[in-house]
Design an enzyme around this catalytic site. Structure first.
Site, PDB file in Angstrom:
ATOM      1  N   CYS A 184    -115.647  33.921  -6.653  1.00 26.25           N
ATOM      2  CA  CYS A 184    -115.957  32.616  -6.058  1.00 26.25           C
ATOM      3  C   CYS A 184    -117.455  32.352  -6.098  1.00 26.25           C
ATOM      4  CB  CYS A 184    -115.480  32.601  -4.612  1.00 26.25           C
ATOM      5  SG  CYS A 184    -113.831  33.263  -4.449  1.00 26.25           S
ATOM      6  N   LYS A 190    -116.458  21.878  -1.615  1.00 30.07           N
ATOM      7  CA  LYS A 190    -116.094  23.291  -1.795  1.00 30.07           C
ATOM      8  C   LYS A 190    -117.136  24.030  -2.664  1.00 30.07           C
ATOM      9  CE  LYS A 190    -114.400  27.164  -2.531  1.00 30.07           C
ATOM     10  NZ  LYS A 190    -113.408  28.111  -2.220  1.00 30.07           N
TER      11      LYS A 190
HETATM   12  N1  SAJ Z   1    -123.054  39.432  -0.235  1.00 31.32           N
HETATM   13  C1  SAJ Z   1    -124.356  39.892  -0.146  1.00 31.32           C
HETATM   14  N2  SAJ Z   1    -125.069  39.647   0.992  1.00 31.32           N
HETATM   15  C2  SAJ Z   1    -124.534  38.964   2.041  1.00 31.32           C
HETATM   16  C3  SAJ Z   1    -123.207  38.487   1.942  1.00 31.32           C
HETATM   17  C4  SAJ Z   1    -122.488  38.723   0.788  1.00 31.32           C
HETATM   18  O1  SAJ Z   1    -124.889  40.512  -1.069  1.00 31.32           O
HETATM   19  O2  SAJ Z   1    -125.231  38.806   3.051  1.00 31.32           O
HETATM   20  C5  SAJ Z   1    -122.256  39.660  -1.461  1.00 31.32           C
HETATM   21  C6  SAJ Z   1    -120.951  40.400  -1.224  1.00 31.32           C
HETATM   22  O3  SAJ Z   1    -121.130  41.780  -1.149  1.00 31.32           O
HETATM   23  C7  SAJ Z   1    -120.131  39.972  -2.434  1.00 31.32           C
HETATM   24  C8  SAJ Z   1    -120.587  38.531  -2.647  1.00 31.32           C
HETATM   25  O4  SAJ Z   1    -121.846  38.419  -1.986  1.00 31.32           O
HETATM   26  O5  SAJ Z   1    -120.442  40.723  -3.581  1.00 31.32           O
HETATM   27  C9  SAJ Z   1    -119.637  37.477  -2.120  1.00 31.32           C
HETATM   28  O6  SAJ Z   1    -119.034  37.910  -0.904  1.00 31.32           O
HETATM   29  P1  SAJ Z   1    -118.822  36.988   0.362  1.00 31.32           P
HETATM   30  O7  SAJ Z   1    -118.242  37.841   1.417  1.00 31.32           O
HETATM   31  O8  SAJ Z   1    -120.061  36.254   0.681  1.00 31.32           O
HETATM   32  O9  SAJ Z   1    -117.814  35.860  -0.131  1.00 31.32           O
HETATM   33  P2  SAJ Z   1    -116.414  35.884  -0.922  1.00 31.32           P
HETATM   34  O10 SAJ Z   1    -116.683  35.685  -2.373  1.00 31.32           O
HETATM   35  O11 SAJ Z   1    -115.566  37.045  -0.541  1.00 31.32           O
HETATM   36  O12 SAJ Z   1    -115.724  34.544  -0.332  1.00 31.32           O
HETATM   37  C10 SAJ Z   1    -116.407  33.309  -0.462  1.00 31.32           C
HETATM   38  C11 SAJ Z   1    -116.420  32.605   0.905  1.00 31.32           C
HETATM   39  N3  SAJ Z   1    -117.316  31.446   0.848  1.00 31.32           N
HETATM   40  C12 SAJ Z   1    -118.268  31.232   1.797  1.00 31.32           C
HETATM   41  O13 SAJ Z   1    -118.464  31.997   2.712  1.00 31.32           O
HETATM   42  C13 SAJ Z   1    -119.060  29.982   1.669  1.00 31.32           C
HETATM   43  C14 SAJ Z   1    -114.999  32.173   1.282  1.00 31.32           C
HETATM   44  O14 SAJ Z   1    -115.016  31.418   2.462  1.00 31.32           O
HETATM   45  C15 SAJ Z   1    -114.384  31.347   0.143  1.00 31.32           C
HETATM   46  O15 SAJ Z   1    -113.041  30.980   0.436  1.00 31.32           O
HETATM   47  C16 SAJ Z   1    -114.377  32.203  -1.099  1.00 31.32           C
HETATM   48  O16 SAJ Z   1    -115.743  32.521  -1.432  1.00 31.32           O
HETATM   49  C17 SAJ Z   1    -113.708  31.442  -2.224  1.00 31.32           C
HETATM   50  O17 SAJ Z   1    -112.577  31.812  -2.588  1.00 31.32           O
HETATM   51  O18 SAJ Z   1    -114.252  30.443  -2.709  1.00 31.32           O
END
Ligand code: SAJ
Length: 402
Positions: A251, A197
């Protein structure tokens, strides 16, 4: 009976989906405001489809209680933050929940920890609590994987990892999670479940950091990072993520620190990625200053930040890049900026407005920090304003990029 402890962003949907699929469920939370809201049948946060799921769970008799019940299986979904100094996971909320379970639980019950923890945490911090209670309790780790914005779809369709000590507990939990999860259920040992995870979120953090580093490189030499990523991603084995104003949420901006804290000197790329992502709010600030200079703007009171949540179309502001940016400005003793977010109704910053019109009337320079649907749909209202789009979410409107 299944007791789900901690009814936040993960615990609540989990409790509801279990109940809606015919499992007897009691949801437990020590926060009276959450319990009162749920017992009034009001949701405590917004997520697509959650209201309908709530309805189904209520029809199936879900109960919300502050007192820990006697249950066959307990699912613990409480926060697992990191200690900002040591960078290690703080398991105190989990330990506290387990201690309360141990006071009431029947013999041979199963305690499943869903909260994300670093590898070895359950052996190190939780197993000794069970041992010293003298009770026969099975431990398991089923880390959640759902993404805010698409939680219910992912609860049902994502593959699920379940770490256990013995195959019987694995099969029991396969049955329970399989009551709603259509994805593959992978049984493994507890440490592998813990590590996998943390590794998943770290993988994403590193890949976002790469995109953010490219944004800085391209800005320094006048190249369009989005065009470059678009082209590079046409390669069959390249898939670069998108640069942005920083990484927020509870996360991805947290879990990689567990590896840094536990494996200092080994988790080097992980640490570098965290630093790059944490530097993005400051980079946005520098971009803002450049754009203000270019446009002869000096008055910060006419600059506004659009978006307070950590990403688009959710109402969660934890670790959000906008809050990181405001903190960075406070450190530089700059005056606070006007903020607006259609998803946030609570006051969380000093200068916040609650309507798009009032926000746009008050500013000449809009910094789009979050690509909510609202701003995309209303992008024509931005004409005539100076706009820095840190998310590259606006088309057909002249904007500055990162
Ligand atoms: N972000 C970027 N660029 C991207 C993608 C995301 O800057 O290309 C930023 C987002 O805007 C945000 C942050 O990253 O600020 C995180 O967002 P996210 O959509 O990537 O992820 P989370 O935090 O909403 O959810 C993640 C997910 N993990 C993965 O995709 C590996 C989700 O599946 C997990 O369940 C969650 O963390 C968790 O609870 O651990």
């Amino acid at each position: 009976m299944i007791g789900v402890i901690g009814l936040g962003y993960i615990g609540l949907p989990t409790a509801l989906i279990l109940a809606a699929n015919g499992n007897p469920v009691t949801g437990i939370d020590y926060n009276p405001a959450i319990m009162e809201a749920l017992n009034r049948r009001e949701l405590t946060f917004r997520e697509e489809g959650l209201d309908k799921l709530f309805q189904r769970a209520v029809e199936h008799g879900i109960v919300f209680a502050a007192k820990y019940p006697q249950a066959d299986v307990y699912i613990i979904s409480v926060p697992s933050p990191y200690d900002k100094t040591s960078k290690k996971v703080d398991v105190s909320y989990i330990a506290n929940a387990v201690e309360q379970v141990l006071e009431v639980c029947p013999k041979d019950c199963v305690v499943v920890i869903e909260s994300t923890v670093s590898p070895g945490s359950i052996d190190k911090h939780i197993r000794p609590l069970v041992r010293s209670s003298g009770k026969s309790v099975k431990l398991a780790h089923a880390p959640e994987r759902i993404i805010p914005g698409s939680m219910l779809y992912e609860l049902e369709h994502n593959s699920r990892t379940i770490g256990v000590d013995d195959p019987e507990t694995g099969e029991l939990l396969r049955g329970i999670y399989g009551s709603f999860c259509k994805g593959e259920i992978v049984l493994t040992d507890i440490r592998s479940a813990e590590m996998s995870k943390v590794v998943e979120n770290t993988f994403r953090d590193i890949n976002i950091a790469f995109a953010n580093e490219l944004a800085k490189i391209c800005r320094s030499d006048d190249m369009d990072v989005y065009e470059i990523i678009r082209i590079a991603n046409k390669h069959p084995r390249v898939n670069i993520l998108q640069p942005g104003p920083g990484v927020g949420g509870h996360c991805i901006s947290v879990d990689p620190w567990f590896l840094v804290g536990d494996y200092p000197g080994l988790a080097n790329i992980v640490l570098a990625a965290r630093k790059i992502n944490d530097s993005m709010p400051e980079f946005v600030l520098e971009r803002m200053e450049e754009i203000m200079r270019e446009n002869g703007l000096s008055n910060l009171s006419r600059v506004g930040l659009y978006g307070l949540t950590y990403k688009e179309n959710v109402d969660d502001v934890r670790e959000s890049p906008t809050l990181q940016l405001l903190e960075c400005m406070r450190r530089h003793l700059a005056q606070p900026l006007l903020c607006y977010d259609p998803m946030v109704k609570k006051e969380i910053t000093d200068l916040q407005v609650y309507s798009l019109k009032r926000f746009l009337d008050a500013v000449d320079f809009v910094v789009v920090m979050v690509g909510h649907q609202e701003i995309i749909q209303n992008r024509d209202l931005l004409r005539g304003k100076i706009v820095l789009d840190t998310r590259r979410c606006l088309r057909d409107v002249p904007v500055y990029s990162l």
